[in-house]
Design an enzyme around this catalytic site. Structure first.
Site, PDB file in Angstrom:
ATOM      1  N   GLY A  36       0.984  -1.282  -0.061  1.00 44.25           N
ATOM      2  CA  GLY A  36       0.003  -0.112   0.218  1.00 44.25           C
ATOM      3  C   GLY A  36       0.816   1.277  -0.158  1.00 44.25           C
ATOM      4  O   GLY A  36       2.102   1.258   0.224  1.00 44.25           O
ATOM      5  N   ASN A  37       0.118   2.429  -0.303  1.00 50.86           N
ATOM      6  CA  ASN A  37       0.842   3.750  -0.322  1.00 50.86           C
ATOM      7  C   ASN A  37       0.076   4.891  -0.711  1.00 50.86           C
ATOM      8  O   ASN A  37      -1.227   4.690  -0.924  1.00 50.86           O
ATOM      9  CB  ASN A  37       1.848   3.563  -1.338  1.00 50.86           C
ATOM     10  CG  ASN A  37       1.540   2.865  -2.631  1.00 50.86           C
ATOM     11  OD1 ASN A  37       0.626   3.276  -3.579  1.00 50.86           O
ATOM     12  ND2 ASN A  37       1.931   1.737  -2.940  1.00 50.86           N
ATOM     13  N   SER A  82       7.438   5.015  -4.278  1.00 46.22           N
ATOM     14  CA  SER A  82       6.706   3.821  -4.231  1.00 46.22           C
ATOM     15  C   SER A  82       6.812   3.082  -5.585  1.00 46.22           C
ATOM     16  O   SER A  82       6.972   3.717  -6.603  1.00 46.22           O
ATOM     17  CB  SER A  82       5.430   4.181  -3.901  1.00 46.22           C
ATOM     18  OG  SER A  82       4.393   2.979  -4.100  1.00 46.22           O
ATOM     19  N   HIS A 103      -3.529   3.531  -2.429  1.00 49.65           N
ATOM     20  CA  HIS A 103      -3.588   2.152  -2.846  1.00 49.65           C
ATOM     21  C   HIS A 103      -3.422   1.225  -1.597  1.00 49.65           C
ATOM     22  O   HIS A 103      -2.385   1.531  -0.790  1.00 49.65           O
ATOM     23  CB  HIS A 103      -2.289   1.949  -3.810  1.00 49.65           C
ATOM     24  CG  HIS A 103      -2.135   0.459  -3.994  1.00 49.65           C
ATOM     25  ND1 HIS A 103      -3.300  -0.369  -4.481  1.00 49.65           N
ATOM     26  CD2 HIS A 103      -1.098  -0.322  -4.154  1.00 49.65           C
ATOM     27  CE1 HIS A 103      -2.887  -1.541  -4.909  1.00 49.65           C
ATOM     28  NE2 HIS A 103      -1.459  -1.468  -4.457  1.00 49.65           N
ATOM     29  N   HIS A 105      -4.261  -3.200  -0.382  1.00 50.67           N
ATOM     30  CA  HIS A 105      -4.646  -4.628  -0.725  1.00 50.67           C
ATOM     31  C   HIS A 105      -5.550  -4.939   0.333  1.00 50.67           C
ATOM     32  O   HIS A 105      -5.560  -6.149   0.990  1.00 50.67           O
ATOM     33  CB  HIS A 105      -3.496  -5.577  -0.823  1.00 50.67           C
ATOM     34  CG  HIS A 105      -2.554  -4.991  -1.674  1.00 50.67           C
ATOM     35  ND1 HIS A 105      -1.205  -5.386  -1.698  1.00 50.67           N
ATOM     36  CD2 HIS A 105      -2.442  -4.218  -2.760  1.00 50.67           C
ATOM     37  CE1 HIS A 105      -0.326  -5.202  -2.587  1.00 50.67           C
ATOM     38  NE2 HIS A 105      -1.375  -4.289  -3.310  1.00 50.67           N
ATOM     39  N   ASP A 128     -23.969   7.149  -0.604  1.00 50.06           N
ATOM     40  CA  ASP A 128     -23.288   8.585   0.057  1.00 50.06           C
ATOM     41  C   ASP A 128     -21.997   8.744  -0.515  1.00 50.06           C
ATOM     42  O   ASP A 128     -21.437   9.712  -0.900  1.00 50.06           O
ATOM     43  CB  ASP A 128     -23.253   8.343   1.641  1.00 50.06           C
ATOM     44  CG  ASP A 128     -24.594   8.371   2.402  1.00 50.06           C
ATOM     45  OD1 ASP A 128     -24.484   7.985   3.560  1.00 50.06           O
ATOM     46  OD2 ASP A 128     -25.446   8.692   1.615  1.00 50.06           O
ATOM     47  N   HIS A 168      -5.332  -7.231  -8.361  1.00 50.50           N
ATOM     48  CA  HIS A 168      -4.409  -6.584  -7.395  1.00 50.50           C
ATOM     49  C   HIS A 168      -4.950  -6.019  -6.202  1.00 50.50           C
ATOM     50  O   HIS A 168      -4.640  -6.618  -5.107  1.00 50.50           O
ATOM     51  CB  HIS A 168      -3.999  -5.563  -8.647  1.00 50.50           C
ATOM     52  CG  HIS A 168      -2.759  -4.635  -7.882  1.00 50.50           C
ATOM     53  ND1 HIS A 168      -2.136  -3.906  -8.648  1.00 50.50           N
ATOM     54  CD2 HIS A 168      -2.345  -4.728  -6.745  1.00 50.50           C
ATOM     55  CE1 HIS A 168      -1.159  -3.237  -7.845  1.00 50.50           C
ATOM     56  NE2 HIS A 168      -1.314  -3.718  -6.802  1.00 50.50           N
ATOM     57  N   TYR A 222     -23.926  16.893   4.291  1.00 49.70           N
ATOM     58  CA  TYR A 222     -23.609  16.312   5.264  1.00 49.70           C
ATOM     59  C   TYR A 222     -22.167  16.960   6.201  1.00 49.70           C
ATOM     60  O   TYR A 222     -21.442  17.655   5.513  1.00 49.70           O
ATOM     61  CB  TYR A 222     -23.018  14.835   4.912  1.00 49.70           C
ATOM     62  CG  TYR A 222     -22.435  14.167   6.225  1.00 49.70           C
ATOM     63  CD1 TYR A 222     -20.891  14.028   6.095  1.00 49.70           C
ATOM     64  CD2 TYR A 222     -23.057  13.400   7.016  1.00 49.70           C
ATOM     65  CE1 TYR A 222     -20.237  13.402   7.110  1.00 49.70           C
ATOM     66  CE2 TYR A 222     -22.540  12.720   8.073  1.00 49.70           C
ATOM     67  CZ  TYR A 222     -21.091  12.604   8.182  1.00 49.70           C
ATOM     68  OH  TYR A 222     -20.415  12.097   9.042  1.00 49.70           O
TER      69      TYR A 222
END
Ligand SMILES: O=C(CO)[C@@H](O)[C@@H](O)COP(=O)(O)O
Length: 225
Positions: A36-37, A82, A103, A105, A128, A168, A222
């Site tokens: 992730g990043n 990354s 990003h 997973h 929403d 992915h 909201y």
């Protein structure tokens, strides 16, 4: 203050923000190890701040965030950006309103991606935040514009701020990095709920007119204005 001092101040602020937001990914259990990043666009400049590749989340600091141009080339003499820098950069080049990309997973959303199946809009939270289903993008290899092109081809002009890249994982976009992180958190939340619901019985779709009403209210009314 000179323009250069102004940009340097903005970059420093974004380094702190992007570094701190990675803690939201671990706190919400959206990532494991170094997967992730997160990145943020530097407003008004062809620059972005992004996570360094392969660095443990507990070792991320504002100082080791990487400043790159919008073709993914590091410009601050720092570490390697990354693995997904090309994807983030492509989104910024082609979607000027986007100022944050995330990003992950995350487990349930990535399970939908493994099936190449969009998450149907059967929850008011989906209406929403995403204005409908969470779409699927194509399978794409890492290391060039393929992932970024797959994201932009689907999300440009789409209400959803999240996309499930086939086989992915999740990419999300936002008006800033925090908004993109929120999208990633809510994407995993609804992926889990809809998965569990489908195991128990038939999903009940929400009429499009109601989706539209919910989306307009949440996006425009909201919260604290
Ligand atoms: O999806 C991938 C690679 O498939 C990346 O999220 C993951 O490996 C993290 O890479 P980085 O540490 O950001 O280079």
């Amino acid at each position: 203050m000179t323009a250069t001092q102004d940009v340097l101040g903005t970059v420093d602020r974004l380094r702190r923000q992007v570094s701190d937001l990675h803690g939201e990914l671990t706190r919400n259990e959206l990532v494991v190890w170094t997967a992730g990043n997160i990145s943020a666009r530097v407003p008004g400049r062809d620059l972005m701040v992004i996570k360094p590749s392969g660095v443990s989340y507990d070792e991320l600091t504002p100082e080791n965030m990487v400043l790159t141009d919008l073709f993914g080339t590091a410009v601050d003499g720092g570490g390697s950006p990354s693995s997904d820098t090309d994807a983030h950069a492509y989104v910024y080049r082609h979607m000027p309103a986007v100022h944050g990309v995330v990003h992950t997973h995350s487990t349930y959303a990535t399970a939908w991606a493994a099936r190449g199946e969009a998450i149907p809009c059967v929850l008011t939270m989906m209406a929403d935040e995403f204005g409908g289903e969470i779409p699927v993008g194509p399978f794409a290899l890492i290391g060039d514009d393929s992932i970024g092109r797959g994201i932009v081809d689907i999300l440009d002009g789409h209400r959803s701020t999240a996309i499930l890249m086939k086989n992915h994982g999740v990419f999300t976009i936002g008006k800033d990095a925090r908004s993109a992180v929120k999208s990633a958190v809510l994407c995993e939340e609804v992926a889990r709920t809809v998965h569990i619901s489908r195991q128990l019985g038939e999903l009940l779709p929400i009429p499009q007119t109601d989706i539209d009403h919910l989306y307009q209210r949440y996006q425009n009314v909201y919260g604290q204005k």
